[in-house]
Design a protein around this motif. Structure first.
Motif, PDB file in Angstrom:
ATOM      1  N   HIS A 128       0.894  -1.256   0.102  1.00  0.00           N
ATOM      2  CA  HIS A 128      -0.035   0.019  -0.089  1.00  0.00           C
ATOM      3  C   HIS A 128       0.963   1.192   0.025  1.00  0.00           C
ATOM      4  O   HIS A 128       2.223   1.297   0.185  1.00  0.00           O
ATOM      5  CB  HIS A 128      -0.842   0.069   1.175  1.00  0.00           C
ATOM      6  CG  HIS A 128      -2.070  -1.271   1.315  1.00  0.00           C
ATOM      7  ND1 HIS A 128      -2.905  -1.105   0.560  1.00  0.00           N
ATOM      8  CD2 HIS A 128      -1.853  -2.336   2.185  1.00  0.00           C
ATOM      9  CE1 HIS A 128      -3.788  -2.344   0.988  1.00  0.00           C
ATOM     10  NE2 HIS A 128      -3.078  -2.886   1.819  1.00  0.00           N
ATOM     11  N   CYS A 174      -3.799   6.387  -0.539  1.00  0.00           N
ATOM     12  CA  CYS A 174      -3.141   4.929  -1.009  1.00  0.00           C
ATOM     13  C   CYS A 174      -2.780   5.217  -2.560  1.00  0.00           C
ATOM     14  O   CYS A 174      -3.478   5.230  -3.274  1.00  0.00           O
ATOM     15  CB  CYS A 174      -3.829   3.844  -0.813  1.00  0.00           C
ATOM     16  SG  CYS A 174      -2.968   2.319  -1.496  1.00  0.00           S
ATOM     17  N   GLU A 183      -0.556   3.147  -4.278  1.00  0.00           N
ATOM     18  CA  GLU A 183       0.144   1.879  -4.991  1.00  0.00           C
ATOM     19  C   GLU A 183      -1.318   1.051  -5.118  1.00  0.00           C
ATOM     20  O   GLU A 183      -1.961   0.777  -4.277  1.00  0.00           O
ATOM     21  CB  GLU A 183       0.828   1.145  -3.842  1.00  0.00           C
ATOM     22  CG  GLU A 183       2.047   1.881  -3.536  1.00  0.00           C
ATOM     23  CD  GLU A 183       3.119   1.611  -4.634  1.00  0.00           C
ATOM     24  OE1 GLU A 183       3.019   1.213  -5.506  1.00  0.00           O
ATOM     25  OE2 GLU A 183       4.054   2.715  -4.601  1.00  0.00           O
ATOM     26  N   TYR A 184      -1.508   0.626  -6.505  1.00  0.00           N
ATOM     27  CA  TYR A 184      -2.659  -0.173  -6.804  1.00  0.00           C
ATOM     28  C   TYR A 184      -2.750  -1.401  -5.854  1.00  0.00           C
ATOM     29  O   TYR A 184      -1.826  -2.087  -5.724  1.00  0.00           O
ATOM     30  CB  TYR A 184      -2.944  -0.626  -8.083  1.00  0.00           C
ATOM     31  CG  TYR A 184      -4.050  -1.158  -8.386  1.00  0.00           C
ATOM     32  CD1 TYR A 184      -5.260  -0.333  -8.352  1.00  0.00           C
ATOM     33  CD2 TYR A 184      -4.218  -2.593  -8.364  1.00  0.00           C
ATOM     34  CE1 TYR A 184      -6.655  -1.088  -8.517  1.00  0.00           C
ATOM     35  CE2 TYR A 184      -5.314  -3.088  -8.642  1.00  0.00           C
ATOM     36  CZ  TYR A 184      -6.561  -2.454  -8.829  1.00  0.00           C
ATOM     37  OH  TYR A 184      -7.772  -3.071  -8.623  1.00  0.00           O
ATOM     38  N   CYS A 185      -3.742  -1.698  -4.948  1.00  0.00           N
ATOM     39  CA  CYS A 185      -3.741  -2.719  -4.084  1.00  0.00           C
ATOM     40  C   CYS A 185      -5.066  -3.660  -4.351  1.00  0.00           C
ATOM     41  O   CYS A 185      -5.209  -4.519  -3.445  1.00  0.00           O
ATOM     42  CB  CYS A 185      -3.573  -2.221  -2.596  1.00  0.00           C
ATOM     43  SG  CYS A 185      -4.830  -0.963  -2.074  1.00  0.00           S
ATOM     44  N   HIS A 207      -8.868  -0.144  -3.650  1.00  0.00           N
ATOM     45  CA  HIS A 207      -7.823   0.814  -3.530  1.00  0.00           C
ATOM     46  C   HIS A 207      -8.297   2.452  -3.525  1.00  0.00           C
ATOM     47  O   HIS A 207      -7.753   2.852  -2.684  1.00  0.00           O
ATOM     48  CB  HIS A 207      -6.794   0.531  -4.939  1.00  0.00           C
ATOM     49  CG  HIS A 207      -6.083   1.839  -5.278  1.00  0.00           C
ATOM     50  ND1 HIS A 207      -4.797   1.932  -4.341  1.00  0.00           N
ATOM     51  CD2 HIS A 207      -6.007   2.556  -6.248  1.00  0.00           C
ATOM     52  CE1 HIS A 207      -4.297   3.099  -4.980  1.00  0.00           C
ATOM     53  NE2 HIS A 207      -4.767   3.283  -5.939  1.00  0.00           N
ATOM     54  N   MET A 241      -9.374   3.628  -0.470  1.00  0.00           N
ATOM     55  CA  MET A 241      -8.444   3.585   0.746  1.00  0.00           C
ATOM     56  C   MET A 241      -7.809   4.957   1.203  1.00  0.00           C
ATOM     57  O   MET A 241      -7.164   5.600   0.505  1.00  0.00           O
ATOM     58  CB  MET A 241      -7.400   2.769   0.342  1.00  0.00           C
ATOM     59  CG  MET A 241      -6.561   2.205   1.512  1.00  0.00           C
ATOM     60  SD  MET A 241      -5.518   0.894   1.293  1.00  0.00           S
ATOM     61  CE  MET A 241      -4.347   0.675   2.596  1.00  0.00           C
TER      62      MET A 241
END
Ligand code: CUA
Length: 158
Positions: free
Chosen positions: A104, A139, A141-143, A147, A150
């Motif tokens: 993340h 966030c 960062e692609y999670c 995503h 977040m």
């Protein structure tokens, strides 16, 4: 096979250049941190909830440190703990963060705080919060599917 003197020279030069090239590539990769430096703190990401200080996420006043507060953050799909933190303006704060699952991000919009949280590693950043306001934590960062939802909030108050 008979090699002319100059051909030998060029062969040696060619092999030498290749060695230099590979060393440069190797050194370059090392300096860009493709491997985490050995000084980075690690954690068992499956035990984050039971490992101090991550067993108690949130803001804590500390003494005897170079910073005034520690903000302990645990990220997981797709939220942060704590959801919100309120810090007095002018405070020097150490952010200590990790993730319970995937990679993340922890970016505080409008500040210089921007960390990547990787499973198994503890990310730390010390900064002084010198502007009041409500800063959105995102966030970056692609999670996964959640995503874009977040987020949390950092409130810097008088
Ligand atoms: Cu967490 Cu994107």
């Amino acid at each position: 096979m008979h090699l002319h003197r100059y051909e030998k020279w060029w062969l040696t030069f060619g092999v030498g250049s290749l060695v230099v090239f590979l060393v440069v590539i190797g050194v370059g990769a090392f300096h860009q941190g493709h491997q985490p430096p050995s000084s980075v703190k690690t954690i068992n990401y499956e035990q984050v909830d039971k490992t101090a200080p991550f067993d108690e996420p949130g803001l804590k006043k500390v003494s005897g440190q170079d910073w005034d507060y520690e903000l302990v953050v645990v990220a997981s799909a797709f939220y942060y703990a704590p959801v919100e933190a309120e810090i007095p303006v002018g405070s020097k704060v150490k952010i200590i963060a990790t993730t319970k699952d995937v990679v993340h991000g922890f970016e505080v919009a409008g500040t210089n705080i921007n960390m990547m949280l990787e499973p198994g590693y503890i990310s730390e950043y010390v900064t002084t919060l010198d502007k009041t306001g409500e800063f959105l934590v995102l966030c970056n960062e692609y999670c996964g599917t959640g995503h874009h939802t977040m987020k949390s909030m950092l409130k810097v108050v008088e």
